[in-house]
Design an enzyme around this catalytic site. Structure first.
Site, short mmCIF file in Angstrom:
data_model
loop_
_atom_site.label_atom_id
_atom_site.label_comp_id
_atom_site.label_asym_id
_atom_site.label_seq_id
_atom_site.Cartn_x
_atom_site.Cartn_y
_atom_site.Cartn_z
N SER A 1 0.84 -1.19 0.00
CA SER A 1 0.00 0.00 0.00
C SER A 1 0.89 1.25 0.00
CB SER A 1 -0.95 -0.04 1.20
OG SER A 1 -1.99 0.90 1.04
N ASP B 1 -8.45 -4.57 -6.31
CA ASP B 1 -7.96 -3.60 -5.32
C ASP B 1 -8.47 -2.21 -5.66
OD1 ASP B 1 -6.53 -2.05 -3.55
OD2 ASP B 1 -4.56 -2.50 -4.43
#
Length: 513
Positions: free
Chosen positions: A184, A447
């Site tokens: 991330s 995602d």
């Protein structure tokens, strides 16, 4: 990477976050701390993985005379044998003492260590947790919270830290191969560091690395809309289109009726209401391949689409039923889940700048630290899309909605809504144009952060043996978690490829000192 922080904040903690800027944060999935004894390869008992170590980090890399602060880190050398690599990772925008699993083989970091006889270090990011140069999070202190300072922290640690394992004073870069990993935001930091400090780390693994800073990040909702049940997206689009139509028509009575249907009649401003109902969509970021139908996102869609035991077709049930069922879901389930006993305006309002959320400057407040980074350098404001594109998020929410909150939180730094310097960030650290050797990118098709990674739609960035780009069918950082590879073969394929490249690249390493 906001409407700003959902994954980091679980359960009732969310009630303390009125601003949408912090609810969809690009955070690492949280894993339980493994409860087991660990031993070295020769059977020697090792310290618990919860053991905290401290490193004297420079307060300001541009002014070393300011001195140092204590930066916390955690380490596991259960697989280490002399000659093995040092795998360095960071939990990114959260405290390190909830992320000890990152140094075990419950994650890709530990799998690399296990395969290569390496050790894993998890270092807490400056201004998160209790790794703070100063004892407060005022704007003046946070001036030293920048991407470059964070990168320089990693460099200074790698070059000067004497690690607590036997022989840990003789494994600096040049003496041993170092691998940088992250997921991330910390995945982006991995890529940015490889660009900014070439040669420091021999190899790197970036999971869902959001390397492209984007102010107007409406792309957050694209993978959600594409992969959520189609009947659910159809009905959500219908409700959002209706809300936006009421707003354009200045139909304040109609907006008030809609707010009351959701139990949010006390939310004063329509932009706060539009941002509030986005929370149902942020639940997507909690999904992983092993999550079952009881997940909150699926409860939300079932509430909209299952009527008298019958599921709607792909077109959904239509606007009237969607408004009623979505509102009923909020009234019976979701409001208490996200706000507990807090009133709606306190929970979602962003105009009362006296709320503690805006004024609390005590340390270990990741929401404030992350807001500083968002407001200044990375943006990633989760907003409605341009006209003409399908919308599951309201166009009422635009970057100015989040930028106004930057002034709320940091009035000493901003006298008017600031625009984050995303273009400068992408120029300095390459963004989508990243091209460095021995950097493995792992992304997920579902995602919501995909559009800020090198797997963004339309980017068509080629994968090659020097900088491979792999994409699973997974969600956010799915490949980072070992268990996800056991339940999703596409995630397993990415993990296996990453391990294969690490093995090949480490075989090429030679000491320089």
């Amino acid at each position: 990477m906001w409407a700003l922080a959902s994954l980091l904040l679980a359960g009732p903690v969310r009630a303390a976050i009125p601003n949408a800027m912090l609810r969809g944060m690009p955070s690492l999935p949280k894993l339980p701390v493994p409860d087991r004894f660990i031993t070295s390869p020769n059977g020697t008992a090792l310290p618990p993985i919860t053991t905290v170590y401290y490193f004297d980090q420079l307060i300001d890399h541009n002014n070393p005379h300011l001195g140092t602060f204590q930066q916390r880190y955690w380490m596991n050398w259960e697989f280490y044998e002399p000659g093995g690599p040092i795998i360095l990772t960071t939990p990114g925008e959260g405290p390190g003492d909830r992320s000890e699993a990152l140094i075990t083989n419950d994650t890709i970091n530990g799998l690399i260590a296990q395969q290569q006889n390496g050790a894993v270090v998890n270092i807490e990011h400056r201004f998160f947790g209790y790794s703070n140069p100063y004892d407060n999070l005022t704007s003046q202190s946070l001036a030293l919270l920048t991407i470059q300072q964070a990168i320089d922290d990693l460099e200074y640690f790698a070059n000067t830290a004497d690690l607590p394992m036997p022989g840990g004073d003789a494994v600096k870069p040049g003496q041993a191969p170092w691998i940088l990993t992250g997921g991330s935001y910390s995945g982006a930091l991995t890529g940015w560091t490889m660009v900014n400090k070439p040669g420091l780390f021999w190899a790197a693994y970036a999971s869902s690395g959001v390397v492209e800073a984007i102010t107007d990040y409406y792309g957050y909702f694209t993978p959600v809309r594409e992969h959520m049940p189609q009947n659910c997206s159809s009905d959500v689009e219908a409700v959002i289109a209706y809300l936006d139509w009421l707003y354009v028509a200045n139909d304040t009575a109609g907006i008030q009726t809609l707010k009351e249907t959701f139990g949010l009649g006390d939310v004063v401003h329509v932009d706060d209401f539009a941002a509030a109902i986005q929370n149902s969509l942020f639940e997507w970021q909690h999904l992983q391949p092993d999550v079952g139908p009881g997940a909150m996102f699926f409860q939300f869609c079932d509430a909209l689409e299952v009527k008298n035991g019958v599921s709607a077709g792909p077109e959904g049930w239509g606007l009237e039923h969607a408004i009623y069922s979505w509102g009923n879901f909020w009234n019976t389930t979701y409001y208490q889940f996200i706000c507990e006993s807090v009133d709606a305006e306190t929970c979602f309002g962003t105009y009362n700048t006296s709320q503690p959320h805006w004024t609390n400057v005590t340390v270990n407040n990741p929401n404030r630290s992350w807001a500083w980074m968002v407001c200044n350098q990375v943006g990633w404001y989760q907003v409605g899309p341009p006209e003409g594109q399908p919308a599951i998020a309201s166009r009422i929410v635009q970057p100015i909605y989040n930028e106004r909150q930057c002034v709320n939180m940091f009035p000493q730094a901003f006298t008017y809504p600031p625009q984050p310097t995303t273009t400068q960030t992408d120029t300095m650290y390459a963004g989508w144009n990243v091209n460095v050797p021995r950097l493995f990118f792992a992304n997920g098709l579902r995602d919501p952060w995909r559009e800020a990674t090198v797997s963004a739609d339309g980017l068509n960035k080629p994968s090659n043996p020097s900088m491979p780009i792999y994409e699973s069918d997974g969600f956010h950082c799915s490949d980072l978690i070992t268990e996800n590879g056991h339940v999703d073969p596409t995630v397993a394929a990415v993990q296996e490829a990453g391990l294969r490249y690490m093995k090949e690249w480490l075989a090429e390493w030679r000491p320089s000192t």
